[in-house]
Design a protein around this motif. Structure first.
Motif, PDB file in Angstrom:
ATOM      1  N   MET A 156     -25.611 -62.309  17.111  1.00 31.28           N
ATOM      2  CA  MET A 156     -24.708 -61.681  18.063  1.00 31.28           C
ATOM      3  C   MET A 156     -25.496 -60.817  19.029  1.00 31.28           C
ATOM      4  O   MET A 156     -26.333 -60.015  18.617  1.00 31.28           O
ATOM      5  CB  MET A 156     -23.697 -60.823  17.303  1.00 31.28           C
ATOM      6  N   VAL A 157     -25.228 -61.035  20.313  1.00 31.01           N
ATOM      7  CA  VAL A 157     -25.908 -60.267  21.351  1.00 31.01           C
ATOM      8  C   VAL A 157     -24.906 -59.306  21.978  1.00 31.01           C
ATOM      9  O   VAL A 157     -23.857 -59.730  22.470  1.00 31.01           O
ATOM     10  CB  VAL A 157     -26.488 -61.192  22.443  1.00 31.01           C
ATOM     11  N   ASP A 216     -24.847 -71.238  14.001  1.00 33.10           N
ATOM     12  CA  ASP A 216     -25.473 -72.456  13.477  1.00 33.10           C
ATOM     13  C   ASP A 216     -25.279 -72.429  11.969  1.00 33.10           C
ATOM     14  O   ASP A 216     -26.088 -71.847  11.240  1.00 33.10           O
ATOM     15  CB  ASP A 216     -26.957 -72.487  13.859  1.00 33.10           C
ATOM     16  N   GLY A 217     -24.194 -73.022  11.514  1.00 32.18           N
ATOM     17  CA  GLY A 217     -23.888 -72.995  10.082  1.00 32.18           C
ATOM     18  C   GLY A 217     -23.722 -71.558   9.621  1.00 32.18           C
ATOM     19  O   GLY A 217     -22.955 -70.791  10.225  1.00 32.18           O
ATOM     20  N   PRO A 223     -35.333 -73.276  16.326  1.00 32.40           N
ATOM     21  CA  PRO A 223     -35.369 -74.680  15.915  1.00 32.40           C
ATOM     22  C   PRO A 223     -33.935 -75.192  15.784  1.00 32.40           C
ATOM     23  O   PRO A 223     -33.035 -74.437  15.402  1.00 32.40           O
ATOM     24  CB  PRO A 223     -36.041 -74.648  14.550  1.00 32.40           C
ATOM     25  N   SER A 224     -33.741 -76.468  16.088  1.00 24.81           N
ATOM     26  CA  SER A 224     -32.381 -77.005  16.108  1.00 24.81           C
ATOM     27  C   SER A 224     -31.731 -76.948  14.726  1.00 24.81           C
ATOM     28  O   SER A 224     -30.520 -76.991  14.612  1.00 24.81           O
ATOM     29  CB  SER A 224     -32.397 -78.430  16.621  1.00 24.81           C
ATOM     30  N   PHE A 264     -30.484 -68.159  25.772  1.00 22.40           N
ATOM     31  CA  PHE A 264     -31.948 -68.149  25.731  1.00 22.40           C
ATOM     32  C   PHE A 264     -32.430 -68.181  24.274  1.00 22.40           C
ATOM     33  O   PHE A 264     -33.303 -68.962  23.906  1.00 22.40           O
ATOM     34  CB  PHE A 264     -32.444 -66.889  26.450  1.00 22.40           C
ATOM     35  N   ILE A 265     -31.837 -67.350  23.447  1.00 19.97           N
ATOM     36  CA  ILE A 265     -32.218 -67.298  22.031  1.00 19.97           C
ATOM     37  C   ILE A 265     -31.932 -68.628  21.352  1.00 19.97           C
ATOM     38  O   ILE A 265     -32.765 -69.166  20.609  1.00 19.97           O
ATOM     39  CB  ILE A 265     -31.470 -66.151  21.311  1.00 19.97           C
ATOM     40  N   ALA A 266     -30.755 -69.179  21.632  1.00 22.05           N
ATOM     41  CA  ALA A 266     -30.369 -70.440  20.998  1.00 22.05           C
ATOM     42  C   ALA A 266     -31.381 -71.535  21.325  1.00 22.05           C
ATOM     43  O   ALA A 266     -31.696 -72.379  20.490  1.00 22.05           O
ATOM     44  CB  ALA A 266     -28.971 -70.846  21.455  1.00 22.05           C
TER      45      ALA A 266
END
Lengths: 260, 260
Positions: B140-141, B134-135, B163-164, B157-159
């Motif tokens: 990283m998972v 996101d920008g 917040p958007s 899930f994290i994404a």
């Protein structure tokens, strides 16, 4: 000439290439013994690296001194010398001496040794981020140098959202794969094994994966021969758990037969 | 002799060293043109690498062929040759030929070029993980090879939890730092600047940080001279936003004076 635009992922430049570096048994040289060095050392030891700290004893902070005294790291009790690079696989520099830092960076580049000079982005092959660790699960948050404190805050936020046993989900999947290979060891079956693991992974939410017991897994493997994957509740019901829906667990109503 | 055990972070072995590799302008050689190669290419282009794909045209999948035709990557239209390594900074191999893969790995190691042979963990200096972007924010998972699909699921899930506009929070912090440096450029003030940025970061939740407008930031900077950090609602109220508590925004009841 108009043509339909292929639907491939759009490129979003400006990021880093985030990689899980394998340093088990590799030799990482940490130059410096202060707070930053202490953090680097923890990261390296958590990844099973062999760490040598190059720093006069007088410059070691209590944490680094503790790790030296415990034998967790090797210690070269003097300032950096060129020979310290002789068997280095990676070099991390965290000293308050820009000229010396740059000199070490240049030596590393001549020898093609990956290196990070703390606080000098142009003299870094890689940056560190904020890492959450839960067993085999590692989540790394990078702001690409824009907000290290925010990275730590985001990492804590993420850690709070994750089920407390998230690492278990990964161990479960790993164990399931190992168990599967032991009941279906034929290399020719590798595609079938992979397809079933995928089916199970797609069927179970990862929160459900966290809850899988060893017993659940053994039972789950009975579905492999027919390449079926029950839902989590079906699996529990099939094992005789109380059924909240009042469905007879063995009436075949799940659309698959239970091998056994 | 009993002694108090120092309270330093406990070492949790078995992980990877997760690093944000800086490959901007670096030359990454991708050997192979299938699905795995396509994924590697996206990762590399997102990190501004110069990518050369080594693979006969007949072996390119539609995505890789598209990137070649768009000029996003260079293309060497034949199988791998040793000379492909001559100016490589990193090598990623994703071909269905174990013997050729191993040969390339050995050549890379002779030349100290970091390399990853897909699906052959012992022939990898690093693993890839599942990355949310996101920008400037990258998360990283890694499951350390135990469950790649689960890693992707955790990443999603994290994404979903973030917040958007999480990436905006990081840009905000970056912008605030730049603005701060422009109103207080004195190098001797670097410690004061850092302390204030820390205070602001500690006062605002990162969700609040996401909401900071350019106007908010300019107003926020007025608190810098006195090394104060208002809460987010105090900041909005001080700017004349409707006050849900009915407090006069300028009555000094916040415990600090508003410079300007």
């Amino acid at each position: 000439m108009a043509s339909a635009k292929p639907k491939f992922p759009a490129i979003k430049p400006g990021g880093s290439l985030i990689l899980a570096w394998q340093v088990k048994g590799k030799h990482v040289v940490v130059v410096g013994g202060g707070e930053v060095a202490a953090g680097r050392i923890v990261h390296c030891l958590n990844a099973d690296a062999v760490v040598t700290v190059v720093c006069p004893t007088s410059g070691l902070n209590p944490e680094v001194a503790f790790r030296v005294s415990e034998g967790q790291v090797k210690h070269t009790d003097r300032n950096f010398e060129q020979s310290d690079l002789d068997d280095a696989d990676m070099v991390l520099v965290a000293i308050d001496d820009p000229a010396a830092s740059t000199a070490i960076w240049k030596l590393c580049k001549e020898r093609r040794i990956p290196a990070n000079i703390a606080d000098v982005p142009p003299e870094c092959d890689f940056y560190f981020g904020s890492v959450h660790r839960d067993g085999p699960l590692q989540i790394m948050v990078s702001t690409n140098g824009k907000g290290p404190r925010l990275a730590a805050s985001i990492r804590k936020f993420i850690a709070k959202q994750l089920p407390s046993n998230a690492g278990n989900a990964i161990n479960s999947i790993g164990n399931l794969r190992v168990k599967l290979r032991s009941i279906a060891p034929d290399p020719a079956e590798s595609r079938k094994r992979m397809a079933w693991m995928t089916k199970v992974s797609d069927t179970f939410s990862w929160e459900e994966m966290c809850k899988l017991t060893d017993e659940d897994m053994d039972f789950l493997l009975r579905y492999y021969p027919e390449n079926k994957a029950p839902s989590f509740s079906e699996l529990r019901i099939a094992q005789g758990a109380p059924d909240p829906q009042g469905v007879d667990p063995f009436d075949g109503s799940f659309g698959f037969s239970v091998g056994a």
